[in-house]
Design an enzyme around this catalytic site. Structure first.
Site, PDB file in Angstrom:
ATOM      1  N   HIS A  16      -0.528   1.878  16.319  1.00 54.73           N
ATOM      2  CA  HIS A  16      -0.860   0.895  17.005  1.00 54.73           C
ATOM      3  C   HIS A  16       0.228   0.860  18.160  1.00 54.73           C
ATOM      4  CE1 HIS A  16      -3.920  -1.024  14.787  1.00 54.73           C
ATOM      5  NE2 HIS A  16      -3.223  -0.565  13.577  1.00 54.73           N
ATOM      6  N   ARG A  44       0.551  -1.227   0.208  1.00 52.92           N
ATOM      7  CA  ARG A  44      -0.041   0.317   0.253  1.00 52.92           C
ATOM      8  C   ARG A  44       1.219   1.519   0.425  1.00 52.92           C
ATOM      9  NH1 ARG A  44      -3.526  -1.332   5.137  1.00 52.92           N
ATOM     10  NH2 ARG A  44      -1.245  -2.129   5.994  1.00 52.92           N
ATOM     11  N   LYS A 101       1.685   2.138   6.860  1.00 54.74           N
ATOM     12  CA  LYS A 101       2.226   1.443   8.392  1.00 54.74           C
ATOM     13  C   LYS A 101       3.492   2.430   9.381  1.00 54.74           C
ATOM     14  CE  LYS A 101       0.778  -2.176   9.886  1.00 54.74           C
ATOM     15  NZ  LYS A 101      -0.289  -2.427  10.437  1.00 54.74           N
ATOM     16  N   GLU A 108      -5.996   4.852  13.916  1.00 56.51           N
ATOM     17  CA  GLU A 108      -6.517   3.950  14.170  1.00 56.51           C
ATOM     18  C   GLU A 108      -7.299   4.356  15.545  1.00 56.51           C
ATOM     19  OE1 GLU A 108      -3.554   3.340  14.165  1.00 56.51           O
ATOM     20  OE2 GLU A 108      -2.920   3.027  15.990  1.00 56.51           O
ATOM     21  N   TYR A 119      -0.852   4.699  10.515  1.00 61.48           N
ATOM     22  CA  TYR A 119      -0.862   3.232  11.198  1.00 61.48           C
ATOM     23  C   TYR A 119      -0.163   3.763  12.812  1.00 61.48           C
ATOM     24  CZ  TYR A 119      -5.518   1.802   9.350  1.00 61.48           C
ATOM     25  OH  TYR A 119      -6.709   1.959   8.567  1.00 61.48           O
ATOM     26  N   ASP A 131      -2.429  -7.230  15.237  1.00 59.14           N
ATOM     27  CA  ASP A 131      -1.535  -5.538  15.443  1.00 59.14           C
ATOM     28  C   ASP A 131      -2.072  -4.730  17.093  1.00 59.14           C
ATOM     29  OD1 ASP A 131      -5.031  -4.815  15.298  1.00 59.14           O
ATOM     30  OD2 ASP A 131      -4.026  -3.800  13.483  1.00 59.14           O
TER      31      ASP A 131
HETATM   32  P1  NAD Z   1     -14.309  -2.637  16.732  1.00 62.41           P
HETATM   33  O1  NAD Z   1     -14.261  -1.615  17.101  1.00 62.41           O
HETATM   34  O2  NAD Z   1     -15.339  -2.966  14.775  1.00 62.41           O
HETATM   35  O3  NAD Z   1     -14.579  -3.977  16.747  1.00 62.41           O
HETATM   36  C1  NAD Z   1     -13.971  -5.140  17.713  1.00 62.41           C
HETATM   37  C2  NAD Z   1     -15.507  -5.429  18.330  1.00 62.41           C
HETATM   38  O4  NAD Z   1     -14.520  -6.527  19.704  1.00 62.41           O
HETATM   39  C3  NAD Z   1     -16.255  -5.015  19.426  1.00 62.41           C
HETATM   40  O5  NAD Z   1     -17.628  -5.167  18.711  1.00 62.41           O
HETATM   41  C4  NAD Z   1     -16.901  -4.764  21.171  1.00 62.41           C
HETATM   42  O6  NAD Z   1     -17.597  -5.385  21.648  1.00 62.41           O
HETATM   43  C5  NAD Z   1     -15.674  -6.453  20.738  1.00 62.41           C
HETATM   44  N1  NAD Z   1     -14.950  -7.042  22.407  1.00 62.41           N
HETATM   45  C6  NAD Z   1     -14.639  -6.260  22.495  1.00 62.41           C
HETATM   46  N2  NAD Z   1     -13.969  -7.054  24.138  1.00 62.41           N
HETATM   47  C7  NAD Z   1     -14.574  -8.103  23.610  1.00 62.41           C
HETATM   48  C8  NAD Z   1     -14.153  -9.234  24.738  1.00 62.41           C
HETATM   49  N3  NAD Z   1     -14.298 -10.153  25.676  1.00 62.41           N
HETATM   50  N4  NAD Z   1     -14.811 -10.456  23.810  1.00 62.41           N
HETATM   51  C9  NAD Z   1     -15.394 -10.613  22.123  1.00 62.41           C
HETATM   52  N5  NAD Z   1     -15.622  -9.394  21.988  1.00 62.41           N
HETATM   53  C10 NAD Z   1     -14.926  -8.077  21.968  1.00 62.41           C
HETATM   54  O7  NAD Z   1     -12.784  -3.225  15.624  1.00 62.41           O
HETATM   55  P2  NAD Z   1     -12.201  -3.837  14.468  1.00 62.41           P
HETATM   56  O8  NAD Z   1     -12.400  -2.742  12.796  1.00 62.41           O
HETATM   57  O9  NAD Z   1     -13.223  -5.380  13.993  1.00 62.41           O
HETATM   58  O10 NAD Z   1     -10.852  -4.489  14.484  1.00 62.41           O
HETATM   59  C11 NAD Z   1     -10.928  -5.526  15.311  1.00 62.41           C
HETATM   60  C12 NAD Z   1      -9.406  -5.770  15.485  1.00 62.41           C
HETATM   61  O11 NAD Z   1      -8.881  -5.443  13.626  1.00 62.41           O
HETATM   62  C13 NAD Z   1      -8.184  -4.488  15.913  1.00 62.41           C
HETATM   63  O12 NAD Z   1      -7.472  -4.249  16.474  1.00 62.41           O
HETATM   64  C14 NAD Z   1      -7.290  -3.479  14.962  1.00 62.41           C
HETATM   65  O13 NAD Z   1      -6.360  -3.048  14.579  1.00 62.41           O
HETATM   66  C15 NAD Z   1      -7.077  -5.196  13.875  1.00 62.41           C
HETATM   67  N6  NAD Z   1      -6.749  -4.854  12.378  1.00 62.41           N
HETATM   68  C16 NAD Z   1      -5.794  -5.671  11.669  1.00 62.41           C
HETATM   69  C17 NAD Z   1      -5.673  -6.234  10.627  1.00 62.41           C
HETATM   70  C18 NAD Z   1      -4.539  -6.628  10.135  1.00 62.41           C
HETATM   71  O14 NAD Z   1      -4.103  -6.525   8.921  1.00 62.41           O
HETATM   72  N7  NAD Z   1      -4.250  -8.132  10.712  1.00 62.41           N
HETATM   73  C19 NAD Z   1      -5.878  -5.283   9.607  1.00 62.41           C
HETATM   74  C20 NAD Z   1      -7.051  -4.314  10.151  1.00 62.41           C
HETATM   75  C21 NAD Z   1      -7.744  -4.458  11.639  1.00 62.41           C
END
Ligand code: NAD
Length: 363
Positions: free
Chosen positions: A96, A15, A75, A118, A94, A270
Site C-alpha cells: 500500500h 497472520r 503487512k 495488492e 502487502y 489502508d
Molecule cells: P475492489 O476493487 O473490489 O472494489 C472497489 C470498488 O470501488 C469498485 O467496485 C469501484 O468501482 C468502486 N469505486 C471506485 N471509485 C468509486 C467512487 N467514487 N464511488 C463509489 N465506488 C467507487 O476493491 P476491494 O477489494 O473491495 O478493496 C476496497 C478497499 O479495501 C481497498 O483500499 C483495500 O485495500 C481495502 N482493504 C482494507 C482492509 C483492511 O483491513 N482495512 C482489508 C482488505 C481490503
C-alpha cells in the site's frame, strides 16, 4: 533460494506470511524456508509444524532478514524493520505504498525489489491477492458496525435487523467491489436496510442481480452519497482505485449530518481512506469519535481473525512465491504480466505508476 518468513509486528497482527503447507511446497521445490520462531503461533501454526514441513526455525527477525533472498510476509515492513532489509532482497507482501511515503523512500534507497500483493492484477482487472482479505474485511465491517452500534459500546443502541414492528438499521456501503459486496451480504443477512453506491454501472447491475432486490443500488455521486450518509446508522467505506490513494467521498460535513452514535467503518483506510475524518487506528484502540459519530479505521482488520485469514491469504500468494523463487523477480515478471503489475519498486526506482504519481516520485 532462501525464503524468510518473519513474525508480523503490527499491533494485533496475528497472520503469518506462509502456512506449513506453503513451507512444504517450497521445500519440495528445492528452496530453503526459514521461519522466525513463533511466527505462526497467532495463526495456530507451531514451530514444530513448520519443522515437520521442512522449514528451519530461526531465533531472531534480524537473522531471518540477513539470510533470506526473499522475504514473504503479510503487512508492510514497519520502521523497526527498515534497517533489516538489504539491497536486491525480494520483498513480497502487502505494501500500500501510495499511503506510505517513508517506506517507499526506504525501499528505493535500499534498492529492494518490492512486489506488492495488492497490485498484482489479472487481465480481467481483478486483484487476486487482495480479494480474500477484502472478503474478510468486508464481512468484518458489518460485524464491527453492529458491535459499535450497541449502546454499551458507545453507539446509538440499535439492532441491525430491528425486530417485528420496529425498523431495521440503515447501512450505506460506498464501493460495491469485494469489500462492499461482502459487507452487504452480512448486512442483508442480519436484516438491515442496505444501500450500495458505486461508479461502475456494470457493477451495480451485477449487485442488483445477485441481491435480487434485497439491496438498493445507487450511482455514486456527491449528492447521492450526501443523502444516503445523512440517514444511515452505519456507513462502510470500500472504494478502491487500484494503486492510488483513495478519493475523499464522505466529507466532514456529511459526517456531522449523521445522528450521534452512528458508526462509520472505513475499510479503505489502508489506501488513505475515503472518509475525510478517517485516520488509521489499531486493534488495541480501534475507534474514535468525530461529532459523536464512531469511527473504526483499522488498516489490518483481518489480523484478528488469523485462522481464517492466514489460510485464505496463502491460498493465493503461494503460486507467485513459487514463481519468484524459481525464476527470480526479473524472469518471473517477464513471464507473467499479472505479476509484473505487482512490482512496485526495483533497482532504486518506483516502477508502479499510480504510486509514483501519488507520491510525486520519479518513475
Ligand atoms: P475492489 O476493487 O473490489 O472494489 C472497489 C470498488 O470501488 C469498485 O467496485 C469501484 O468501482 C468502486 N469505486 C471506485 N471509485 C468509486 C467512487 N467514487 N464511488 C463509489 N465506488 C467507487 O476493491 P476491494 O477489494 O473491495 O478493496 C476496497 C478497499 O479495501 C481497498 O483500499 C483495500 O485495500 C481495502 N482493504 C482494507 C482492509 C483492511 O483491513 N482495512 C482489508 C482488505 C481490503
Amino acid at each position: 533460494m532462501i525464503i524468510g518468513v518473519p513474525k508480523e509486528i503490527k499491533i494485533s497482527e496475528n497472520r503469518v506470511g506462509m502456512t506449513e503447507a506453503g513451507a512444504k511446497q517450497l521445500t519440495l521445490e528445492g528452496h530453503t524456508v526459514i521461519v522466525e520462531k513463533d511466527a505462526g503461533v497467532g495463526s495456530g501454526i507451531t514451530n514444530e509444524q513448520y519443522e515437520k514441513a521442512g522449514a528451519k526455525i530461526i531465533d531472531t527477525k534480524k537473522e531471518v532478514y540477513a539470510k533470506a533472498d526473499m522475504i514473504m510476509k503479510v503487512k508492510e515492513p514497519l520502521p523497526d524493520e527498515y534497517e533489516l532489509m538489504k539491497e536486491n532482497q525480494i520483498l513480497y507482501t502487502y505494501l500500500h505504498l501510495a499511503a506510505e511515503p517513508k517506506l517507499t523512500k526506504v525501499l528505493v534507497e535500499k534498492k529492494v525489489k518490492a512486489v506488492a500483493y495488492e497490485t498484482i492484477q489479472l487481465p480481467n482487472r481483478s486483484l487476486p491477492l487482495l480479494t480474500p482479505m477484502s472478503e474478510v474485511a468486508g464481512r468484518m465491517a458489518t460485524q464491527v458496525g453492529a458491535f459499535y452500534l450497541q449502546k454499551d459500546h458507545g453507539g446509538k443502541g440499535i439492532l441491525m435487523g430491528g425486530v417485528t414492528g420496529v425498523k431495521p438499521a440503515k447501512v450505506t456501503i460506498i464501493g460495491g467491489g469485494v469489500v462492499g459486496t461482502n459487507a452487504a451480504k452480512m448486512a442483508v443477512g442480519l436484516g438491515a436496510q442496505v444501500t450500495i453506491l458505486d461508479v461502475s454501472t456494470a457493477r451495480l447491475e451485477y449487485l442488483d442481480d445477485i441481491f435480487k432486490g434485497r439491496c438498493q443500488t445507487l450511482f455514486s455521486n456527491a449528492i447521492n452519497i450526501e443523502n444516503s450518509v445523512a440517514e444511515s446508522d452505519l456507513v462502510v467505506g470500500g472504494v478502491l482505485i487500484t494503486g492510488h490513494k483513495a478519493p475523499t467521498l464522505v466529507t466532514k460535513e456529511m459526517i456531522s449530518s449523521m445522528q450521534k452514535g452512528s458508526v462509520v467503518v472505513d475499510v479503505a483506510v489502508d489506501q488513505g481512506g475515503c472518509i475525510e475524518t478517517c485516520r488509521p487506528t489499531s486493534h488495541t484502540n480501534p475507534t474514535y469519535e468525530v461529532d459523536g459519530v464512531i469511527h473504526y479505521c483499522v488498516p489490518n482488520m483481518p489480523g484478528v481473525v488469523p485462522r481464517t485469514s492466514t489460510y485464505a491469504l496463502t491460498n493465493v500468494t503461494l503460486k507467485y512465491a513459487s514463481m519468484l523463487a524459481a525464476m527470480g523477480v526479473e524472469d518471473a515478471v517477464a513471464k507473467d504480466a499479472s505479476l509484473m503489475k505487482g512490482l512496485n519498486v526495483y533497482g532504486g526506482y518506483v516502477c508502479y505508476e499510480p504510486v509514483a504519481r501519488d507520491l510525486g516520485m520519479e518513475y
